[in-house]
Design a protein around this motif. Structure first.
Motif, PDB file in Angstrom:
ATOM      1  N   PHE A 190      11.612  52.050   5.368  1.00 10.12           N
ATOM      2  CA  PHE A 190      11.394  51.428   6.675  1.00 10.12           C
ATOM      3  C   PHE A 190      11.568  49.923   6.508  1.00 10.12           C
ATOM      4  O   PHE A 190      10.989  49.310   5.610  1.00 10.12           O
ATOM      5  CB  PHE A 190       9.987  51.756   7.182  1.00 10.12           C
ATOM      6  N   ILE A 191      12.409  49.327   7.388  1.00 10.49           N
ATOM      7  CA  ILE A 191      12.667  47.890   7.317  1.00 10.49           C
ATOM      8  C   ILE A 191      12.101  47.221   8.558  1.00 10.49           C
ATOM      9  O   ILE A 191      12.329  47.674   9.692  1.00 10.49           O
ATOM     10  CB  ILE A 191      14.184  47.604   7.206  1.00 10.49           C
ATOM     11  N   TYR A 192      11.374  46.134   8.319  1.00 10.87           N
ATOM     12  CA  TYR A 192      10.770  45.406   9.433  1.00 10.87           C
ATOM     13  C   TYR A 192      10.755  43.917   9.097  1.00 10.87           C
ATOM     14  O   TYR A 192      10.237  43.496   8.061  1.00 10.87           O
ATOM     15  CB  TYR A 192       9.347  45.910   9.679  1.00 10.87           C
ATOM     16  N   LYS A 193      11.392  43.137   9.979  1.00 10.30           N
ATOM     17  CA  LYS A 193      11.459  41.680   9.810  1.00 10.30           C
ATOM     18  C   LYS A 193      11.984  41.273   8.427  1.00 10.30           C
ATOM     19  O   LYS A 193      11.422  40.392   7.757  1.00 10.30           O
ATOM     20  CB  LYS A 193      10.084  41.052  10.045  1.00 10.30           C
ATOM     21  N   GLY A 194      13.064  41.948   8.025  1.00  9.72           N
ATOM     22  CA  GLY A 194      13.724  41.569   6.775  1.00  9.72           C
ATOM     23  C   GLY A 194      13.080  42.108   5.515  1.00  9.72           C
ATOM     24  O   GLY A 194      13.539  41.802   4.413  1.00  9.72           O
ATOM     25  N   HIS A 195      12.045  42.904   5.645  1.00  4.52           N
ATOM     26  CA  HIS A 195      11.363  43.456   4.481  1.00  4.52           C
ATOM     27  C   HIS A 195      11.413  44.979   4.494  1.00  4.52           C
ATOM     28  O   HIS A 195      11.334  45.603   5.553  1.00  4.52           O
ATOM     29  CB  HIS A 195       9.913  42.990   4.415  1.00  4.52           C
ATOM     30  N   ALA A 196      11.564  45.555   3.306  1.00  6.34           N
ATOM     31  CA  ALA A 196      11.551  47.011   3.154  1.00  6.34           C
ATOM     32  C   ALA A 196      10.202  47.430   2.592  1.00  6.34           C
ATOM     33  O   ALA A 196       9.669  46.781   1.685  1.00  6.34           O
ATOM     34  CB  ALA A 196      12.672  47.447   2.213  1.00  6.34           C
ATOM     35  N   TYR A 197       9.681  48.517   3.126  1.00  6.76           N
ATOM     36  CA  TYR A 197       8.412  49.065   2.643  1.00  6.76           C
ATOM     37  C   TYR A 197       8.738  50.151   1.611  1.00  6.76           C
ATOM     38  O   TYR A 197       9.200  51.233   1.960  1.00  6.76           O
ATOM     39  CB  TYR A 197       7.594  49.619   3.796  1.00  6.76           C
TER      40      TYR A 197
END
Length: 497
Positions: A190-197
């Motif tokens: 999951f990618i959110y605001k340029g970061h991957a979890y």
């Protein structure tokens, strides 16, 4: 041998956690020169097995089992406490071997990274966290509050992979998405605001990226670092050569050559040390990247001996393309240059052609262009030499696939590997003449474009014989023997029915 232990401390309970080395620096170890070569050959068997598995399109779970089996078979040591030594020494020796050209570096980097990936997966969660700490990655686990905010999205990603969030490690790391490209490409994060979890069971991608980056730089450094010859070792009063990867000291004590790995700067291998070590170390280092690691085909095997009258028949049914091409050319041109005579001549020796028959074969083939007197004067000696009857009486072995692939045929030469050295048009025509279907031809050409020349030969073998070859083709004489066994089994089956 001094034992080098690779271990880190667990952050949770301060207990030492044994794990795989990161090969950041060569430890102060000594090893016999024989082991220096044998350790490297064992690791090379692992890396080549991995290369073959990848080239044959094995699935991740199949590759995991393959790597585990290869490591168990080749990298175990009779003394369990020295397995880490063997691991470290073999890596640094092969780093020295494979740093010398861009093509060698690329292959070594890819195979070592794949090996590291699967070995990392074999580690416990505690050991994996210790490795992450060793890389000093600046990522912290996602807090409980943040986890609750993105839990639904993480669950969607997990379900898309056929998993549930409950089955995934509850620890997630938030990292810049560009640092896990394979996870992003596979839509597994999951990618959110340029970061991957990134879940804990996915951190292998993060760690492997760091490992690959480090090893890539280290290989370039190993190739360009300057090597220094230190002359006489005053302590032992014996010749001492300091080579370095970071670096290697080679000295002779009590008639046993030993290698110590330590941090030293050295002069370039190609300009200085290779000449100084030309009778001892250089042959090992420069031959390892093309070393054949399979059975010895210097003597006739279970297939038995052949005579001159058999060659036409078996050439059509059981010669690999490289030898079939040479045989057709000598029949067509009544001559082959030295490289072609060596490649075909040693192959024929290995499949069971006696010396007298070999002399008769070459003499008859050359007869339209070469007189009997000239043949005896210019060519017969080399044939006897290959059979160990002249010169040093060395019993020469047939060329392996790796040696043939690495050759560089010139204008007018016909030796080498057709899968590497033929033009696409000529290779396609040759495959059709061997009986390969259009589908097989396309599959072979795909392997060739990806430089999997031995796999291309394996596909050809399987297509021509209608039988699988799980071990892959690694030697022209192996091709011949396996072909003869298959053909004989078919004859036996017909006779039985």
């Amino acid at each position: 041998m001094e034992v080098f232990q690779s271990h880190r401390k667990s952050s949770s309970n301060n207990v030492s956690v044994s794990t795989l080395p990161l090969y950041r620096s060569a430890p102060p170890l000594e090893v016999r020169l024989e082991d220096f070569e044998l350790f490297a050959m064992d690791r090379l068997r692992v890396l080549k097995g991995i290369s073959d598995g990848l080239g044959r399109g094995k699935k991740p779970e199949e590759m995991e089992n393959l790597v585990a089996d290869l490591w168990k078979e080749n990298m175990r040591h009779p003394q369990a406490n020295e397995e880490t030594n063997k691991d470290v020494i073999s890596h640094f020796v092969l780093r020295l071997v494979y740093c010398r050209t861009e093509e060698l570096r690329k292959w070594f980097l890819s195979m070592e990274t794949t090996l590291f990936r699967y070995r990392f997966r074999f580690q416990s969660s505690e050991a994996q966290r210790a490795l992450m700490s060793e890389f000093k990655l600046p990522y912290k686990a996602v807090s409980n509050a943040e986890f609750e905010c993105v839990k639904d999205k993480l669950n969607q990603v997990a379900r898309s992979m056929g998993q549930t969030l409950a089955a995934v490690d509850a620890v997630f790391y938030k990292v810049p998405f560009e640092e896990v490209p394979e996870l992003v490409a596979g839509r597994r994060v999951f990618i959110y605001k340029g970061h991957a979890y990134v879940a804990m069971n996915q951190v292998v991608s993060l760690v492997v990226t760091q490992f690959r980056s480090y090893l890539s730089k280290a290989l370039i450094l190993t190739n360009s670092i300057e090597y220094v010859y230190k002359g006489i070792h005053k302590c032992t009063k014996t010749p001492c050569y300091r080579l370095s990867i970071k670096a290697l000291i080679f000295c002779k004590q009590d008639d046993v050559y030993q290698v110590s790995i330590c941090n030293l700067a050295c002069r370039k291998w190609t300009s200085t040390v290779r000449e100084q070590e030309k009778d001892r170390l250089a042959p090992i280092v420069e031959a390892l990247c093309t070393r054949y690691l399979g059975p010895d085909y210097s003597q006739p095997n279970e297939v038995g001996e052949i005579s001159v009258k058999d060659i036409d028949r078996i050439a059509k049914t059981s010669f690999p393309l490289c030898m079939r091409h040479l045989f057709e050319k000598v029949r067509e041109d009544h001559h082959l240059k030295h490289g072609g005579r060596m490649q075909l001549g040693l192959f024929l020796k290995g499949v069971g052609l006696k010396l007298d028959d070999a002399l008769a074969f070459w003499k008859a083939e050359f007869a339209p262009k070469v007189s009997a007197e000239r043949f005896d004067k210019e060519y017969a000696y080399n044939i006897r030499h290959n059979y160990g009857r002249e010169g040093k009486r060395t019993d020469y072995t047939p060329y392996s696939c790796q040696k043939i692939i690495s050759s560089a045929p010139g204008v007018g030469d016909h030796h080498g590997c057709p899968y590497r050295h033929f033009s696409e048009e000529n290779l396609r025509a040759a495959l059709v003449r061997m009986g390969a279907s259009s589908r097989v031809v396309e599959e072979v050409m795909d392997k060739v474009r990806n430089r999997h020349y031995q796999l291309a030969c394996t596909l050809t073998f399987e297509a021509v014989h209608g039988s699988s070859c799980d071990a892959g083709i690694n030697h022209p004489n192996q091709y011949f023997i396996d072909s003869q066994k298959i053909l004989q089994s078919k004859v036996d089956g017909i006779q039985f029915t």
